[in-house]
Design a protein around this motif. Structure first.
Motif, PDB file in Angstrom:
ATOM      1  N   SER A  77     106.585 -66.236  22.461  1.00 33.16           N
ATOM      2  CA  SER A  77     105.439 -66.956  23.015  1.00 33.16           C
ATOM      3  C   SER A  77     104.665 -66.096  24.000  1.00 33.16           C
ATOM      4  CB  SER A  77     105.907 -68.258  23.695  1.00 33.16           C
ATOM      5  OG  SER A  77     106.312 -69.218  22.753  1.00 33.16           O
ATOM      6  N   LEU A 167      92.724 -71.379  20.434  1.00 33.66           N
ATOM      7  CA  LEU A 167      93.662 -70.710  21.336  1.00 33.66           C
ATOM      8  C   LEU A 167      93.138 -70.630  22.762  1.00 33.66           C
ATOM      9  CD1 LEU A 167      94.706 -67.857  18.908  1.00 33.66           C
ATOM     10  CD2 LEU A 167      95.983 -69.930  19.458  1.00 33.66           C
ATOM     11  N   ILE A 170      94.934 -73.365  24.779  1.00 39.67           N
ATOM     12  CA  ILE A 170      96.387 -73.516  24.698  1.00 39.67           C
ATOM     13  C   ILE A 170      97.063 -72.383  25.455  1.00 39.67           C
ATOM     14  CG2 ILE A 170      98.376 -73.537  23.148  1.00 39.67           C
ATOM     15  CD1 ILE A 170      96.585 -74.789  21.030  1.00 39.67           C
ATOM     16  N   LEU A 172     100.670 -70.638  26.171  1.00 41.60           N
ATOM     17  CA  LEU A 172     101.999 -70.571  25.592  1.00 41.60           C
ATOM     18  C   LEU A 172     103.025 -70.122  26.620  1.00 41.60           C
ATOM     19  CD1 LEU A 172     101.366 -68.914  22.118  1.00 41.60           C
ATOM     20  CD2 LEU A 172     101.548 -71.329  22.666  1.00 41.60           C
ATOM     21  N   HIS A 177     105.377 -71.482  20.860  1.00 42.42           N
ATOM     22  CA  HIS A 177     104.535 -70.871  19.823  1.00 42.42           C
ATOM     23  C   HIS A 177     104.629 -71.629  18.501  1.00 42.42           C
ATOM     24  CE1 HIS A 177     108.507 -68.873  19.550  1.00 42.42           C
ATOM     25  NE2 HIS A 177     108.290 -68.909  18.237  1.00 42.42           N
ATOM     26  N   ILE A 180     102.130 -74.740  18.267  1.00 41.19           N
ATOM     27  CA  ILE A 180     100.682 -74.607  18.416  1.00 41.19           C
ATOM     28  C   ILE A 180      99.934 -75.603  17.522  1.00 41.19           C
ATOM     29  CG2 ILE A 180      98.704 -73.075  18.155  1.00 41.19           C
ATOM     30  CD1 ILE A 180     100.413 -70.758  18.980  1.00 41.19           C
TER      31      ILE A 180
END
Length: 320
Positions: A77, A167, A170, A172, A177, A180
């Motif tokens: 991640s 992305l 988000i 991580l 991961h 997602i």
């Protein structure tokens, strides 16, 4: 030169495959006449010669290949997140460095994105791994799909394609991961999948064991809380508080009735202490929920609204 496609590739002890993978990606991009791309290798604390080969690739193709090196292994991640921050492409691919996925299938993902999807996940229909990996994975995928409400068959597949705006919202950490798609779905992005070929591992060894599933279960609970209660934490703590409150009240009422009916003393019963503790826990959980709601009001992020506006302003295709 603007970048159309970025490949983000975590690497951990894959010295035998990084050069071949780079060649395969460059071959398919040349074949599809997609010249505006970049390949980003993230060396996640490799103890072999992976970094040596990656540096050599950067020297050979300085405009197309970039590299990041971690001082130690921080996990997939963290490696992906570092790559996502560096990536400049409007479309971002992730692919594992072990050559079990075929870069020649990149066009499949691009065509699926053209259909209006924001994230496309690979589905290894015929997975070439031992049953000790495939059976637990099948169970895990079915449970995750049922709980998350997303009809995906393979959450663990590392071969995925994203629009960059997915992305951007988000962050991580841990083992998130593989979730997602769940996080993206919760933000209103369209999630799809395509079937991909899967080859048996020829070099190196798997970095994951049975412990990944225990960590995955904990992360699944984390994701469910994030996606369902991030903006309404009072509902989560309130439901738990009401449950323990009703349980504790019911127990105490039952014991009081026994005392009035003269059916024996209740002061030495363990049930009395459990009822009192349940009632106290109920008050604490409800109070915690109220405080969480107050904090949410001051820290609410409008990231989702910004991303929706950006998506509406974009026109397909993004990768030509």
């Amino acid at each position: 030169m603007s970048i159309g496609i970025s490949f983000v590739i975590p690497v951990c002890n894959e010295e035998a495959t990084v050069v071949t993978l780079s060649e395969k990606i460059q071959k398919v991009m040349t074949k599809e006449r997609l010249n505006k791309y970049e390949i980003i290798f993230i060396d996640d604390g490799s103890s072999d010669n992976s970094w040596f080969y990656i540096k050599d690739l950067v020297h050979q193709y300085p405009t197309q290949i970039k590299a990041i090196k971690f001082r130690r292994n921080f996990g997939k991640s963290a490696a992906l997140f570092a790559g996502f921050k560096r990536a400049k492409g409007k479309i971002i691919f992730t692919i594992d460095a072990d050559l079990q996925d075929d870069p020649a299938e990149v066009p499949k993902f691009l065509h699926k994105l053209e259909e209006g999807f924001d994230l496309v996940s690979g589905w290894r229909q015929r997975r070439n791994d031992p049953i000790s990996k495939t059976l637990p994975s099948q169970i895990y995928n079915k449970v995750t799909a049922k709980i998350a409400g997303i009809p995906l068959h393979d959450f663990n597949c590392g071969f995925k394609a994203y629009r960059k705006e997915v992305l951007d919202c988000i962050k991580l950490y841990g083992e998130l991961h593989r979730y997602i798609p769940v996080l993206a779905h919760s933000l209103g992005f369209r999630v799809g999948e395509v079937a991909v070929c899967h080859f048996s591992r020829q070099h190196g060894k798997s970095k994951y064991g049975w412990e990944r599933y225990s960590r995955g279960l904990i992360d699944l609970l984390t994701v469910l809380v994030i996606t369902r209660y991030l903006y309404k934490p009072g509902h989560l703590f309130g439901k738990l508080g009401l449950f323990f409150g009703l349980l504790g009240s019911g127990i105490l009422i039952y014991l009081v009735l026994l005392w009035f009916l003269g059916l024996g003393p209740i002061g030495n019963r363990p049930l009395l202490f459990f009822g009192i503790l349940s009632t106290i826990l109920s008050v604490q959980l409800i109070s915690l929920g109220i405080l969480a709601e107050l904090l949410t009001r001051y820290s609410h992020s409008d990231c989702m609204e910004q991303q929706v506006a950006e998506v509406l302003d974009e026109n397909l295709p993004l990768f030509r």
